[in-house]
Design a protein around this motif. Structure first.
Motif, PDB file in Angstrom:
ATOM      1  N   LEU A 191      43.285  -3.702  -9.406  1.00 11.48           N
ATOM      2  CA  LEU A 191      44.814  -3.942  -9.762  1.00 11.48           C
ATOM      3  C   LEU A 191      45.232  -5.473 -10.134  1.00 11.48           C
ATOM      4  CD1 LEU A 191      46.334  -1.459  -7.244  1.00 11.48           C
ATOM      5  CD2 LEU A 191      46.661  -0.463 -10.000  1.00 11.48           C
ATOM      6  N   ILE A 192      44.500  -6.275  -8.617  1.00  6.54           N
ATOM      7  CA  ILE A 192      44.491  -7.055  -9.107  1.00  6.54           C
ATOM      8  C   ILE A 192      44.403  -8.121 -10.441  1.00  6.54           C
ATOM      9  CG2 ILE A 192      44.118 -10.335  -8.506  1.00  6.54           C
ATOM     10  CD1 ILE A 192      44.583  -9.116  -5.406  1.00  6.54           C
ATOM     11  N   LYS A 193      42.954  -7.582 -11.001  1.00  4.95           N
ATOM     12  CA  LYS A 193      42.489  -7.863 -12.339  1.00  4.95           C
ATOM     13  C   LYS A 193      43.335  -7.540 -12.993  1.00  4.95           C
ATOM     14  CE  LYS A 193      38.587  -7.675 -14.728  1.00  4.95           C
ATOM     15  NZ  LYS A 193      38.628  -7.089 -16.354  1.00  4.95           N
ATOM     16  N   LYS A 194      43.671  -6.070 -13.302  1.00  4.23           N
ATOM     17  CA  LYS A 194      44.440  -5.325 -14.280  1.00  4.23           C
ATOM     18  C   LYS A 194      45.952  -6.327 -14.176  1.00  4.23           C
ATOM     19  CE  LYS A 194      42.178   0.035 -14.061  1.00  4.23           C
ATOM     20  NZ  LYS A 194      42.652   0.482 -13.943  1.00  4.23           N
ATOM     21  N   ILE A 195      46.190  -6.374 -13.725  1.00  6.32           N
ATOM     22  CA  ILE A 195      48.141  -6.971 -14.004  1.00  6.32           C
ATOM     23  C   ILE A 195      47.845  -8.409 -14.487  1.00  6.32           C
ATOM     24  CG2 ILE A 195      50.019  -6.995 -12.597  1.00  6.32           C
ATOM     25  CD1 ILE A 195      48.894  -4.127 -10.659  1.00  6.32           C
ATOM     26  N   VAL A 208      46.538   2.100 -13.890  1.00  2.50           N
ATOM     27  CA  VAL A 208      46.566   2.952 -12.473  1.00  2.50           C
ATOM     28  C   VAL A 208      45.867   4.324 -12.415  1.00  2.50           C
ATOM     29  CG1 VAL A 208      47.786   2.895  -9.987  1.00  2.50           C
ATOM     30  CG2 VAL A 208      48.754   1.175 -11.714  1.00  2.50           C
ATOM     31  N   TRP A 209      45.125   3.783 -11.395  1.00  6.68           N
ATOM     32  CA  TRP A 209      44.919   5.087 -11.660  1.00  6.68           C
ATOM     33  C   TRP A 209      44.727   6.045 -10.454  1.00  6.68           C
ATOM     34  CZ3 TRP A 209      37.914   5.930 -11.164  1.00  6.68           C
ATOM     35  CH2 TRP A 209      37.583   5.364 -12.898  1.00  6.68           C
ATOM     36  N   PRO A 214      48.393   7.864  -2.618  1.00  4.04           N
ATOM     37  CA  PRO A 214      47.726   7.587  -1.272  1.00  4.04           C
ATOM     38  C   PRO A 214      47.963   6.410  -0.629  1.00  4.04           C
ATOM     39  CG  PRO A 214      46.160   8.517  -3.180  1.00  4.04           C
ATOM     40  CD  PRO A 214      47.178   8.172  -3.866  1.00  4.04           C
ATOM     41  N   THR A 215      47.768   7.004   0.866  1.00 11.55           N
ATOM     42  CA  THR A 215      47.891   5.197   1.374  1.00 11.55           C
ATOM     43  C   THR A 215      46.541   4.764   1.682  1.00 11.55           C
ATOM     44  OG1 THR A 215      48.451   7.222   3.649  1.00 11.55           O
ATOM     45  CG2 THR A 215      50.479   6.748   1.960  1.00 11.55           C
ATOM     46  N   ARG A 216      46.405   3.863   2.571  1.00  5.34           N
ATOM     47  CA  ARG A 216      45.286   2.800   2.602  1.00  5.34           C
ATOM     48  C   ARG A 216      45.845   1.922   4.232  1.00  5.34           C
ATOM     49  NH1 ARG A 216      43.115   6.520   0.785  1.00  5.34           N
ATOM     50  NH2 ARG A 216      41.578   6.863  -0.434  1.00  5.34           N
ATOM     51  N   ASP A 217      45.143   0.674   4.672  1.00  3.17           N
ATOM     52  CA  ASP A 217      45.171   0.671   5.578  1.00  3.17           C
ATOM     53  C   ASP A 217      44.292  -0.691   5.204  1.00  3.17           C
ATOM     54  OD1 ASP A 217      44.801  -0.933   7.983  1.00  3.17           O
ATOM     55  OD2 ASP A 217      45.103   0.992   9.425  1.00  3.17           O
ATOM     56  N   TRP A 218      44.615  -1.518   4.605  1.00  7.25           N
ATOM     57  CA  TRP A 218      44.579  -2.630   3.601  1.00  7.25           C
ATOM     58  C   TRP A 218      44.261  -3.973   4.599  1.00  7.25           C
ATOM     59  CZ3 TRP A 218      43.312  -1.243  -0.450  1.00  7.25           C
ATOM     60  CH2 TRP A 218      44.874  -0.567  -1.121  1.00  7.25           C
ATOM     61  N   LEU A 219      43.219  -4.306   4.685  1.00 10.74           N
ATOM     62  CA  LEU A 219      42.958  -5.275   6.241  1.00 10.74           C
ATOM     63  C   LEU A 219      42.293  -6.889   5.406  1.00 10.74           C
ATOM     64  CD1 LEU A 219      42.464  -6.230   9.167  1.00 10.74           C
ATOM     65  CD2 LEU A 219      39.984  -5.624   8.768  1.00 10.74           C
ATOM     66  N   VAL A 251      48.938   3.261  -2.693  1.00  8.35           N
ATOM     67  CA  VAL A 251      48.770   2.851  -3.237  1.00  8.35           C
ATOM     68  C   VAL A 251      49.115   1.795  -4.896  1.00  8.35           C
ATOM     69  CG1 VAL A 251      47.220   2.983  -5.422  1.00  8.35           C
ATOM     70  CG2 VAL A 251      45.920   3.865  -3.786  1.00  8.35           C
ATOM     71  N   ALA A 252      50.777   3.082  -4.706  1.00  7.50           N
ATOM     72  CA  ALA A 252      51.697   2.043  -5.834  1.00  7.50           C
ATOM     73  C   ALA A 252      52.491   1.120  -5.112  1.00  7.50           C
ATOM     74  CB  ALA A 252      52.744   3.492  -6.016  1.00  7.50           C
ATOM     75  N   LYS A 253      52.253   0.996  -3.834  1.00 12.85           N
ATOM     76  CA  LYS A 253      53.429  -0.381  -2.962  1.00 12.85           C
ATOM     77  C   LYS A 253      52.483  -1.367  -3.331  1.00 12.85           C
ATOM     78  CE  LYS A 253      56.175  -2.410  -0.397  1.00 12.85           C
ATOM     79  NZ  LYS A 253      57.243  -2.915  -0.111  1.00 12.85           N
TER      80      LYS A 253
END
Length: 321
Positions: A191-195, A208-209, A214-219, A251-253
């Motif tokens: 997403l960083i690359k695309k945006i 955005v796929w 979906p929620t993820r635990d981003w570390l 993912v949206a957030k």
């Protein structure tokens, strides 16, 4: 940083220490006086071969092995190479641990991907006592199962030889030096690359796929590296231990956060024909807080900002890595 004293004067092999996550562990170890060994594939070392594992560890004689070696990527990376990824990761995990036991390594630290958890769960939070309660998600099973199998092999070595290995199950990591090439990048890096490129090229929309739900635990990788070393210094149980934030963010957030940080004014378009992967993947951190007395300190906004800045400064290298 008193936990770093545990590593003083020790010899430590970081398998995968030139990779995304392993390099952050190496950075942190350099703050203490210890001997660090980082094996390199360009030197002809192939940890899919037992003889390479044994000869490297026999020659370096480490006290600790931290295993970050893996062949992995996002959902798209796994398509069409499931069997290759399965065998590569199975061999690396087993051979490194077996050779470590045979050369007398005192502690083996096994970095285990969170996709080794059941992929179809009702609960939003995944805790260690639920590690075996279901099958892996079909989108990532060929990587998740070898990592799960490595925890079983650690248990077998413990029972037969009293070999000391710990198994740390990681949340979705992101940060500087991550894979940004489209073939191998995961959701956040992709997403960083695309945006970033959409803003650079004045594109009106970014795809955005999936649904974005979906929620993820981003570390953040720097937090993850600290947690690994804290756990290495204080944890000696064979049972898996989650390393995570305990916070689920959609993912949206994440996409909106990246959009704001980059300053992109176009529209995010969700392609719902593309797979979401597991719907929820947030990890319980009660056991982690009790054992290592720590929680990650980097807010998602700060982590994304630092990652985006690194990507911008290292663009050509990042998109080819």
């Amino acid at each position: 940083m008193s936990y770093l004293q545990y590593f003083k004067e020790k010899k430590i092999v970081v398998a995968g220490g030139n990779g995304f996550f392993g390099s952050h562990i190496v950075d942190r170890l350099r703050k203490i006086k210890c001997k660090i060994f980082v094996p390199k594939t360009k030197d002809g070392i192939d940890f899919r071969k037992y003889e390479d594992c044994f000869s490297y560890l026999d020659s370096t004689k480490p006290d600790i092995v931290i295993n970050c070696a893996a062949d992995q990527g996002g959902i798209a990376y796994h398509r069409g190479k499931q069997a290759d990824l399965f065998i590569d990761n199975m061999l690396m995990g087993m051979y490194l641990m077996q050779a470590s036991q045979q050369v007398g390594v005192k502690k083996f630290v096994n970095i285990v991907a969170g996709c080794s958890y059941p992929g179809y769960v009702e609960n939003e939070e995944m805790n260690e006592d639920e590690y075996w309660n279901g099958r892996l998600h079909e989108s990532i099973f060929s990587f998740g199962f070898p990592r799960k199998a490595s925890t079983v092999y650690g248990l077998a070595l413990k029972k037969q030889f009293n070999f000391n290995s710990i198994h740390l199950v990681m949340a979705n990591m992101y940060g500087p030096r991550e894979h940004f090439n489209p073939e191998q990048s995961k959701a956040l890096a992709g997403l960083i690359k695309k945006i970033y490129e959409a803003k650079k090229n004045n594109l009106p929309t970014v795809e955005v796929w999936g649904t974005g739900k979906p929620t993820r635990d981003w570390l953040y990788a720097k937090d993850g590296a600290e947690a690994i070393l804290r756990a290495t210094a204080s944890y000696d149980d064979i049972e898996p231990l989650n390393i995570a934030t305990g916070i689920g963010i959609s993912v949206a957030k994440v996409a909106e956060t990246i959009k704001n940080i980059v300053g992109y004014r176009g529209k995010l378009v969700y392609n719902t024909t593309k797979p979401d992967g597991a719907l929820h993947k947030t990890f319980g951190i009660h056991k982690m807080k009790k054992i290592i007395g720590w929680v990650p300190s980097t807010p998602i906004e700060k982590g994304i900002k630092e990652t985006t800045e690194w990507f911008s400064k290292n663009y050509e290298k990042a998109i080819s890595y």
